[in-house]
Write a protein that holds these residues in place. Structure first.
Motif, PDB file in Angstrom:
ATOM      1  N   ALA A 104       0.839  -1.204   0.000  1.00 24.00           N
ATOM      2  CA  ALA A 104       0.000   0.000   0.000  1.00 24.00           C
ATOM      3  C   ALA A 104       0.871   1.250   0.000  1.00 24.00           C
ATOM      4  O   ALA A 104       0.558   2.251  -0.668  1.00 24.00           O
ATOM      5  N   TYR A 105       1.963   1.207   0.746  1.00 17.33           N
ATOM      6  CA  TYR A 105       2.889   2.339   0.770  1.00 17.33           C
ATOM      7  C   TYR A 105       3.504   2.566  -0.607  1.00 17.33           C
ATOM      8  O   TYR A 105       3.612   3.709  -1.071  1.00 17.33           O
ATOM      9  N   VAL A 106       3.878   1.490  -1.271  1.00 18.96           N
ATOM     10  CA  VAL A 106       4.456   1.602  -2.614  1.00 18.96           C
ATOM     11  C   VAL A 106       3.441   2.209  -3.575  1.00 18.96           C
ATOM     12  O   VAL A 106       3.779   3.083  -4.398  1.00 18.96           O
ATOM     13  N   ALA A 107       2.187   1.787  -3.473  1.00 14.14           N
ATOM     14  CA  ALA A 107       1.150   2.335  -4.359  1.00 14.14           C
ATOM     15  C   ALA A 107       0.948   3.826  -4.096  1.00 14.14           C
ATOM     16  O   ALA A 107       0.789   4.612  -5.045  1.00 14.14           O
ATOM     17  N   ARG A 108       0.961   4.218  -2.825  1.00 18.41           N
ATOM     18  CA  ARG A 108       0.766   5.632  -2.500  1.00 18.41           C
ATOM     19  C   ARG A 108       1.916   6.490  -3.016  1.00 18.41           C
ATOM     20  O   ARG A 108       1.692   7.561  -3.601  1.00 18.41           O
ATOM     21  N   ARG A 109       3.156   6.037  -2.812  1.00 20.37           N
ATOM     22  CA  ARG A 109       4.294   6.830  -3.274  1.00 20.37           C
ATOM     23  C   ARG A 109       4.405   6.825  -4.800  1.00 20.37           C
ATOM     24  O   ARG A 109       4.881   7.808  -5.394  1.00 20.37           O
ATOM     25  N   ARG A 165      10.348   3.611  -8.789  1.00 23.66           N
ATOM     26  CA  ARG A 165      10.532   2.402  -7.990  1.00 23.66           C
ATOM     27  C   ARG A 165      11.845   2.459  -7.209  1.00 23.66           C
ATOM     28  O   ARG A 165      11.899   2.043  -6.051  1.00 23.66           O
ATOM     29  N   ARG A 166      12.894   2.992  -7.817  1.00 25.83           N
ATOM     30  CA  ARG A 166      14.181   3.087  -7.130  1.00 25.83           C
ATOM     31  C   ARG A 166      14.104   4.040  -5.947  1.00 25.83           C
ATOM     32  O   ARG A 166      14.673   3.768  -4.883  1.00 25.83           O
ATOM     33  N   GLU A 167      13.396   5.159  -6.105  1.00 23.75           N
ATOM     34  CA  GLU A 167      13.243   6.107  -5.001  1.00 23.75           C
ATOM     35  C   GLU A 167      12.446   5.496  -3.859  1.00 23.75           C
ATOM     36  O   GLU A 167      12.772   5.681  -2.681  1.00 23.75           O
ATOM     37  N   ILE A 168      11.392   4.754  -4.202  1.00 23.58           N
ATOM     38  CA  ILE A 168      10.580   4.109  -3.174  1.00 23.58           C
ATOM     39  C   ILE A 168      11.397   3.057  -2.433  1.00 23.58           C
ATOM     40  O   ILE A 168      11.318   2.932  -1.209  1.00 23.58           O
ATOM     41  N   LEU A 169      12.204   2.323  -3.162  1.00 22.73           N
ATOM     42  CA  LEU A 169      13.027   1.285  -2.555  1.00 22.73           C
ATOM     43  C   LEU A 169      14.042   1.889  -1.585  1.00 22.73           C
ATOM     44  O   LEU A 169      14.307   1.321  -0.519  1.00 22.73           O
ATOM     45  N   PRO A 192      10.397  -9.891  17.690  1.00 28.64           N
ATOM     46  CA  PRO A 192      10.423  -9.021  16.512  1.00 28.64           C
ATOM     47  C   PRO A 192       9.244  -8.058  16.535  1.00 28.64           C
ATOM     48  O   PRO A 192       8.101  -8.483  16.699  1.00 28.64           O
ATOM     49  N   PRO A 193       9.493  -6.770  16.381  1.00 31.56           N
ATOM     50  CA  PRO A 193       8.385  -5.813  16.354  1.00 31.56           C
ATOM     51  C   PRO A 193       7.628  -5.914  15.046  1.00 31.56           C
ATOM     52  O   PRO A 193       8.093  -6.504  14.085  1.00 31.56           O
ATOM     53  N   SER A 194       6.449  -5.317  15.029  1.00 34.56           N
ATOM     54  CA  SER A 194       5.657  -5.330  13.799  1.00 34.56           C
ATOM     55  C   SER A 194       6.311  -4.423  12.762  1.00 34.56           C
ATOM     56  O   SER A 194       7.068  -3.522  13.085  1.00 34.56           O
ATOM     57  N   ILE A 195       5.965  -4.690  11.536  1.00 34.49           N
ATOM     58  CA  ILE A 195       6.522  -3.891  10.434  1.00 34.49           C
ATOM     59  C   ILE A 195       5.944  -2.506  10.489  1.00 34.49           C
ATOM     60  O   ILE A 195       4.738  -2.310  10.533  1.00 34.49           O
ATOM     61  N   SER A 196       6.798  -1.490  10.523  1.00 32.11           N
ATOM     62  CA  SER A 196       6.346  -0.098  10.640  1.00 32.11           C
ATOM     63  C   SER A 196       6.702   0.668   9.395  1.00 32.11           C
ATOM     64  O   SER A 196       7.801   1.168   9.266  1.00 32.11           O
ATOM     65  N   VAL A 197       5.795   0.696   8.458  1.00 28.59           N
ATOM     66  CA  VAL A 197       5.978   1.456   7.231  1.00 28.59           C
ATOM     67  C   VAL A 197       4.965   2.569   7.217  1.00 28.59           C
ATOM     68  O   VAL A 197       3.777   2.321   7.413  1.00 28.59           O
ATOM     69  N   PRO A 198       5.373   3.820   7.025  1.00 25.56           N
ATOM     70  CA  PRO A 198       4.429   4.937   7.083  1.00 25.56           C
ATOM     71  C   PRO A 198       3.421   4.861   5.951  1.00 25.56           C
ATOM     72  O   PRO A 198       3.704   4.274   4.923  1.00 25.56           O
TER      73      PRO A 198
END
Length: 361
Positions: A317-322, A329-333, A355-361
């Motif tokens: 979802a973060y990739v789609a938003r950015r 794609r390189r900037e998002i990566l 392990p903490p949960s994945i925290s992607v804005p």
């Protein structure tokens, strides 16, 4: 070598040591608290030489700090020796080209430059202690990587031999996978003497195939040891989804056995080469890609980010938003690698935590 100026215990002064390290010998320069040069000395790169160097420096006063060039390679033994004696050791980069153009290149000058960089606080990096599981993993990881490279070369060489083999032998082996080709060639019995091209080719292919099998056994043994050490050192990182043994080993080696030397997650990101570098000027405000840092740790974060882009819903979802914002794609990566570095840092600072949960804005 300059003659030492001895002091009594009441007037003992702080001494700063700068060391230019080499394979067989180390060159050191001692400075007083005001930057005055006290002397220089060359000692062998042995434990007896380290003791001799420490005793020489303490003749000038109290040895408190030492700036060592190459503390993770040629100077690792001296670093361990001084740290064990309670001396603060700082990693010093080699002098820049401008300095060398002005003052020339020789060992004493490099040692003095290391000492002055330490006094000026331009060198502040704490070296790795290299005395725990991370150092053990590093040693095994280096050997495993060379074994994998050699096995790949053996497989390519086996294919090349098959390509130029006599037609009858080529027809028998054509279409086999690498695993089956290695197993088949390893069972060849061409005889003790090479009487024709077919026999010589079979003998060569058998030799390469057996080398491939030996390397595979070596790699499996090394991987077993690395996996055990990683799980014992950082169980939370090893159990994190998407983190394999090789990835966890690369990140553990980058941090070292004294992770407290990294003061913040930003320093860890910079160590891994995922912290953007400011490149602003005038009215332009921008950042550029950081091409420095530990490239193996950078590769490990790259693998983690790519994996999450394929299976994690929040990351997708973060990739789609950015992407909708116009990012490539390189900037998002690059952004994702920075976020993954934040999570990995927290795990490495608390190895026993879940392990903490994945925290992607």
């Amino acid at each position: 070598m300059d003659l030492p100026i001895t002091h009594t215990d009441e007037e003992a002064l702080p001494v700063v040591l700068g060391v230019d390290t080499h394979v067989d010998a180390h060159v050191a320069v001692a400075l007083d608290g005001l930057g005055g040069r006290l002397g220089h000395k060359t000692v062998p790169a042995t434990e007896a030489g380290y003791a001799l160097l420490a005793a020489w420096a303490e003749e000038f006063g109290v040895l408190e700090r030492a700036g060592i060039e190459g503390s993770g390679s040629f100077g690792v033994g001296l670093t361990r020796f001084l740290r064990a004696r309670g001396v603060e050791v700082v990693e010093v980069n080699r002098p820049n080209r401008q300095h060398r153009r002005r003052f020339g290149k020789h060992d004493t000058a490099d040692a003095e430059a290391a000492a002055r960089a330490l006094q000026a606080n331009t060198a502040t990096g704490e070296p790795k202690s290299a005395d725990g599981p991370a150092e053990m993993v590093r040693a095994l990881h280096v050997v495993r990587r060379s074994a994998v490279k050699a096995r790949t070369q053996a497989a390519n060489q086996l294919r090349a031999l098959l390509l130029t083999a006599p037609e009858g032998l080529k027809a028998e082996l054509r279409g086999l996978s690498t695993t089956n080709l290695v197993a088949t060639a390893a069972r060849f019995r061409p005889g003790a003497h090479s009487e024709d091209v077919r026999t010589a080719t079979k003998l060569a292919m058998r030799s390469v195939a057996r080398r491939h099998l030996t390397l595979s056994e070596e790699i499996a043994e090394l991987e077993e040891q690395i996996e055990r050490l990683v799980k014992e050192a950082v169980p939370a990182l090893a159990s994190l989804r998407g983190v394999g043994t090789d990835t966890a080993a690369s990140l553990l080696v980058a941090v070292g056995d004294n992770p407290e030397r990294l003061k913040s997650e930003a320093s860890f990101a910079r160590l891994c080469g995922v912290a953007p570098v400011p490149a602003s000027s005038g009215k332009t405000v921008r950042h550029r890609l950081n091409r420095g840092g530990n490239r193996d740790a950078n590769r490990a974060l790259h693998v983690l980010a790519l994996g999450r882009m394929s299976w994690d819903e929040r990351t997708r979802a973060y990739v789609a938003r950015r992407t909708a914002e116009g990012k490539s794609r390189r900037e998002i990566l690059r952004c994702l690698k920075r976020y993954v570095a934040r999570e990995v840092y927290r795990i490495l600072m608390a190895p026993g935590a879940l392990p903490p949960s994945i925290s992607v804005p």
